[in-house]
Design a protein around this motif. Structure first.
Motif, PDB file in Angstrom:
ATOM      1  N   ALA A 157       0.977  -1.235  -0.039  1.00 33.72           N
ATOM      2  CA  ALA A 157      -0.111   0.294  -0.163  1.00 33.72           C
ATOM      3  C   ALA A 157       0.880   1.260   0.073  1.00 33.72           C
ATOM      4  O   ALA A 157       0.490   2.236  -0.467  1.00 33.72           O
ATOM      5  N   VAL A 158       1.590   0.991   0.964  1.00 36.38           N
ATOM      6  CA  VAL A 158       2.440   2.580   0.972  1.00 36.38           C
ATOM      7  C   VAL A 158       3.464   1.974  -0.235  1.00 36.38           C
ATOM      8  O   VAL A 158       3.129   4.006  -0.694  1.00 36.38           O
ATOM      9  N   LEU A 159       3.640   1.662  -1.076  1.00 38.96           N
ATOM     10  CA  LEU A 159       5.058   2.117  -1.789  1.00 38.96           C
ATOM     11  C   LEU A 159       3.928   1.456  -3.314  1.00 38.96           C
ATOM     12  O   LEU A 159       5.024   2.332  -3.978  1.00 38.96           O
ATOM     13  N   SER A 160       2.758   1.889  -3.130  1.00 36.83           N
ATOM     14  CA  SER A 160       2.493   2.109  -4.383  1.00 36.83           C
ATOM     15  C   SER A 160       2.422   3.466  -4.947  1.00 36.83           C
ATOM     16  O   SER A 160       2.263   4.328  -4.092  1.00 36.83           O
ATOM     17  N   ARG A 161       1.768   4.216  -6.200  1.00 33.50           N
ATOM     18  CA  ARG A 161       1.849   4.784  -6.822  1.00 33.50           C
ATOM     19  C   ARG A 161       0.127   5.593  -6.475  1.00 33.50           C
ATOM     20  O   ARG A 161      -0.437   5.127  -6.389  1.00 33.50           O
ATOM     21  N   GLY A 162       0.277   7.376  -5.836  1.00 29.53           N
ATOM     22  CA  GLY A 162      -0.018   7.676  -6.012  1.00 29.53           C
ATOM     23  C   GLY A 162      -0.269   7.898  -4.004  1.00 29.53           C
ATOM     24  O   GLY A 162       0.653   8.112  -3.838  1.00 29.53           O
ATOM     25  N   ASN A 163      -2.095   8.422  -3.683  1.00 31.15           N
ATOM     26  CA  ASN A 163      -2.209   8.930  -2.687  1.00 31.15           C
ATOM     27  C   ASN A 163      -1.948   7.588  -1.582  1.00 31.15           C
ATOM     28  O   ASN A 163      -2.424   6.333  -1.938  1.00 31.15           O
ATOM     29  N   VAL A 164      -1.418   7.484  -0.612  1.00 28.39           N
ATOM     30  CA  VAL A 164      -1.179   6.325  -0.111  1.00 28.39           C
ATOM     31  C   VAL A 164      -2.588   6.244   1.022  1.00 28.39           C
ATOM     32  O   VAL A 164      -1.718   4.654   1.338  1.00 28.39           O
ATOM     33  N   VAL A 165      -3.647   7.441   1.948  1.00 26.86           N
ATOM     34  CA  VAL A 165      -4.218   6.800   2.374  1.00 26.86           C
ATOM     35  C   VAL A 165      -5.529   5.414   1.565  1.00 26.86           C
ATOM     36  O   VAL A 165      -5.538   4.902   1.921  1.00 26.86           O
ATOM     37  N   LYS A 166      -5.100   6.320  -0.283  1.00 28.02           N
ATOM     38  CA  LYS A 166      -5.749   5.196  -0.802  1.00 28.02           C
ATOM     39  C   LYS A 166      -4.745   3.807  -0.845  1.00 28.02           C
ATOM     40  O   LYS A 166      -5.932   2.813  -0.650  1.00 28.02           O
ATOM     41  N   GLY A 167      -3.722   3.298  -1.139  1.00 25.98           N
ATOM     42  CA  GLY A 167      -3.025   2.281  -0.674  1.00 25.98           C
ATOM     43  C   GLY A 167      -3.723   1.744   0.248  1.00 25.98           C
ATOM     44  O   GLY A 167      -4.176   0.245   0.535  1.00 25.98           O
ATOM     45  N   LEU A 168      -3.606   1.817   1.800  1.00 26.94           N
ATOM     46  CA  LEU A 168      -3.827   2.105   3.081  1.00 26.94           C
ATOM     47  C   LEU A 168      -5.377   1.298   2.862  1.00 26.94           C
ATOM     48  O   LEU A 168      -5.088  -0.167   3.616  1.00 26.94           O
TER      49      LEU A 168
END
Length: 655
Positions: A157-168
């Protein structure tokens, strides 16, 4: 270890294993040509065929497809300037320019050989990782394994491109969905609402194919045409082969970068290929030809894209942390066979690990050889619009999901998750953390239960391995927060904006961000986690522990996301409410529902013969001839399929 490696190599002399490996290679080559599918689509489409197989042939088939899918996706990138996957968009920069200059064969030979070398070096890296990591893996107890499951979801989630909150948030949604069914600690049903169908939990195949497969179809069926003015397959194969030998240092550097990108959860082939391209540019004395047909711009990225998949298997097999979506599905398949990655696979199934290594290396070689032979034929498939390919893929995916449990309920779940997957992608949520969370939900709960019962209090958190994993988890979070703070204070320069555009590579991804759609998704997320928190109150104390933790964490993140969406709207950043792509997606999902309704009434074969012509005429705007011949061919294949493979066709009420 040498004995296990030789045993695994000897097992590949078994004709059945060789046949499955060949099936995987051929399927991977074809799937690589279809835009948007890539390694995720290859594993997802073939995964249902593994049911009823032994682990060895099933792994040989899936690894064979995964090893070559990035070899063939170059064909469309070079010949049409329309990459078969996001990672191939890097190759398109110099490959398509070279093809436009009449050197298509030269560009393709550079790409095929580099992919082959990347696969072999990646397999070698996986081989070396086993003796180096084995002592460490065998020292892990339940606290370390629990932390690894948290690490897998969080890093993705954290290393995904874009908004970290959305990844989490996506990771927590996957965890919540993975908790549906029977509790592994108390055998108590959770979130089933009295449904016997949900008692065993949701099917991995249905979830993966829905979130990624059906969502991809709905997002791409608007592509009724292909790139015009495609180049011809000209130039010399041998000139490319001779030139490739002079760039051996780029091959090694690109492959090593790919392995490293694969080891890091959530980075993936796209980021790995761009990193390899960046180092090729940075180390070149003459940078003027990059983007205009420089062979180094092909060799570096193509060496990286295959080695990424091999590197991805290192954390998946040795630590149980899937680095990407394909490895998450492989992890789920291993768990269904009772094979637990980590200490168990190293000590009890070492021969299977070496079988994976040999299969990956052999498939990389065979895939490159077949690409040289079949490129003239494969190139013709790139001229077929995705809207025409869509109904065939839909039929295959739904049939594959049915094989898992034999229940039509899985197909309805799959379509519903397809809608969810499309919304997540359109509103800029990374979907990889969702699937990784779904796969790791039950192992996470099981390891936490063992840890809580075997250790007093929180003393287990002071174990050296746990401390290291906590540090690995916290550092990326702090780095992501620092980047977000710096981004908010500084104005993005033109180069940074260009980099973000290159990373996207998809018109649908993020197209509805900062719109009423993304605001609605945030509100639904808050409602889901709040409802899960309330419902879990009726569970026993042990059964409610993990659902309450997931619901609480998801609710907090959902509220943060909702605040972000409200601030974006108050700041005037409002995306479109409705686009032509939304209309097409709505039509597609409605037709999927109609298709399932027909299956319930008249059975699968008859439903295909009715649905496919309607889809081609109404959505794809295909010719009458195509709309007649296409379903007939599909019908013949479906009639013959049960006699060739252990496949059952759903029957209807009228049958």
């Amino acid at each position: 270890m040498l004995d296990s490696a030789l045993t695994a190599l000897g097992s590949l002399t078994d004709p059945s294993l060789l046949v499955m490996l060949a099936v995987g290679v051929l399927a991977g080559l074809v799937i690589g040509l279809i835009p948007g599918l890539g390694g995720t689509g290859a594993v997802a489409i073939l995964l249902p065929l593994t049911f009823g197989m032994d682990p060895a042939p099933a792994l040989a088939m899936l690894i064979g497809a995964l090893a070559v899918v990035h070899t063939s996706d170059t064909v469309a990138a070079v010949l049409l300037g329309a990459p078969g996957s996001a990672s191939a968009s890097v190759t398109m920069l110099d490959g398509y320019s070279m093809a436009r200059n009449g050197e298509a064969k030269r560009a393709l030979s550079l790409a095929f050989l580099s992919s082959m070398a990347g696969g072999i070096i990646g397999a070698l890296g996986l081989t070396l990782a086993i003796p180096l990591a084995r002592p460490l893996v065998l020292s892990f107890a339940s606290p370390e394994l629990f932390m690894l499951t948290i690490l897998g979801v969080s890093l993705a989630a954290v290393l995904s491109r874009g908004n970290v909150v959305k990844g989490l948030v996506a990771g927590f949604l996957g965890l919540l969905l993975g908790l549906v069914g029977t509790s592994p600690t108390t055998a108590e049903e959770r979130f089933t609402f009295g449904s016997l169908f949900l008692g065993d939990g949701l099917s991995l195949v249905a979830v993966a194919l829905g979130i990624f497969g059906l969502a991809e179809i709905a997002g791409r069926v608007s592509q009724r045409r292909v790139t015009e003015d495609s180049v011809q397959l000209t130039g010399g194969w041998f000139s490319g082969i001779r030139e490739w030998l002079t760039h051996w240092s780029q091959v090694i550097r690109g492959s090593l970068i790919g392995i490293w990108a694969g080891v890091l959860p959530g980075v993936g082939a796209t980021a790995g290929t761009w990193l390899a391209y960046g180092q090729a540019v940075a180390t070149a004395k003459d940078k003027r030809k990059f983007g205009k047909g420089d062979p180094r711009g092909i060799v570096g990225p193509e060496s990286a894209n295959n080695s990424v998949e091999a590197g991805d298997l290192i954390p998946t097999l040795l630590f149980g942390i899937p680095g990407g979506v394909p490895s998450a599905m492989l992890l789920g398949m291993l768990l269904t066979y009772g094979i637990q990655p980590g200490p168990a696979i190293v000590s009890e199934h070492l021969d299977l690990m070496y079988l994976i290594i040999w299969s990956f290396a052999i498939a990389s070689i065979v895939g490159a050889f077949l690409c040289f032979l079949a490129t003239p034929s494969l190139a013709k498939l790139t001229k077929v619009p995705f809207a025409v390919l869509g109904p065939g893929l839909l039929v295959v995916m739904l049939l594959g999901a049915f094989q898992d449990s034999g229940q039509l309920g899985d197909l309805w779940i799959m379509v519903a998750l397809g809608v969810a997957g499309w919304l997540l992608k359109a509103t800029d949520f990374p979907r990889a953390p969702f699937l990784i969370g779904f796969v790791l939900a039950i192992p996470m709960e099981r390891y936490y239960y063992l840890t809580a019962n075997l250790y007093d209090g929180a003393g287990w958190m002071l174990r050296p391995g746990v401390v290291v994993f906590l540090a690995v988890l916290v550092v990326p979070v702090l780095w992501a927060l620092f980047k977000a703070w710096r981004k908010r204070r500084a104005t993005l320069d033109e180069g940074h904006r260009s980099e973000e555009v290159l990373e996207g590579g998809d018109e649908l991804e993020g197209s509805l961000a900062n719109s009423v759609w993304s605001l609605s998704v945030a509100a639904v997320v808050v409602g889901l986690f709040a409802g899960a928190w309330l419902v879990s109150g009726s569970f026993s104390e042990e059964a409610r522990l993990m659902p309450r933790l997931v619901a609480t964490g998801g609710l907090v993140l959902g509220l943060v996301l909702l605040v972000q969406e409200l601030r974006a709207r108050s700041g005037g950043r409002r995306g479109p409410r409705w686009t032509p792509d939304v209309t097409t997606a709505v039509r597609t999902f409605v037709l999927m529902g109609v298709f399932l309704g027909l299956v319930v009434v008249v059975g699968y074969l008859a439903a295909v013969l009715l649905f496919v012509p309607g889809f081609l005429l109404y959505v794809a705007r295909a010719s009458v001839r195509t709309s007649i011949l296409y379903p007939i061919i599909l019908g013949v294949v479906l009639l013959a399929l049960p006699s060739l493979l252990p496949v059952d066709l759903p029957t209807g009420l009228l049958q």
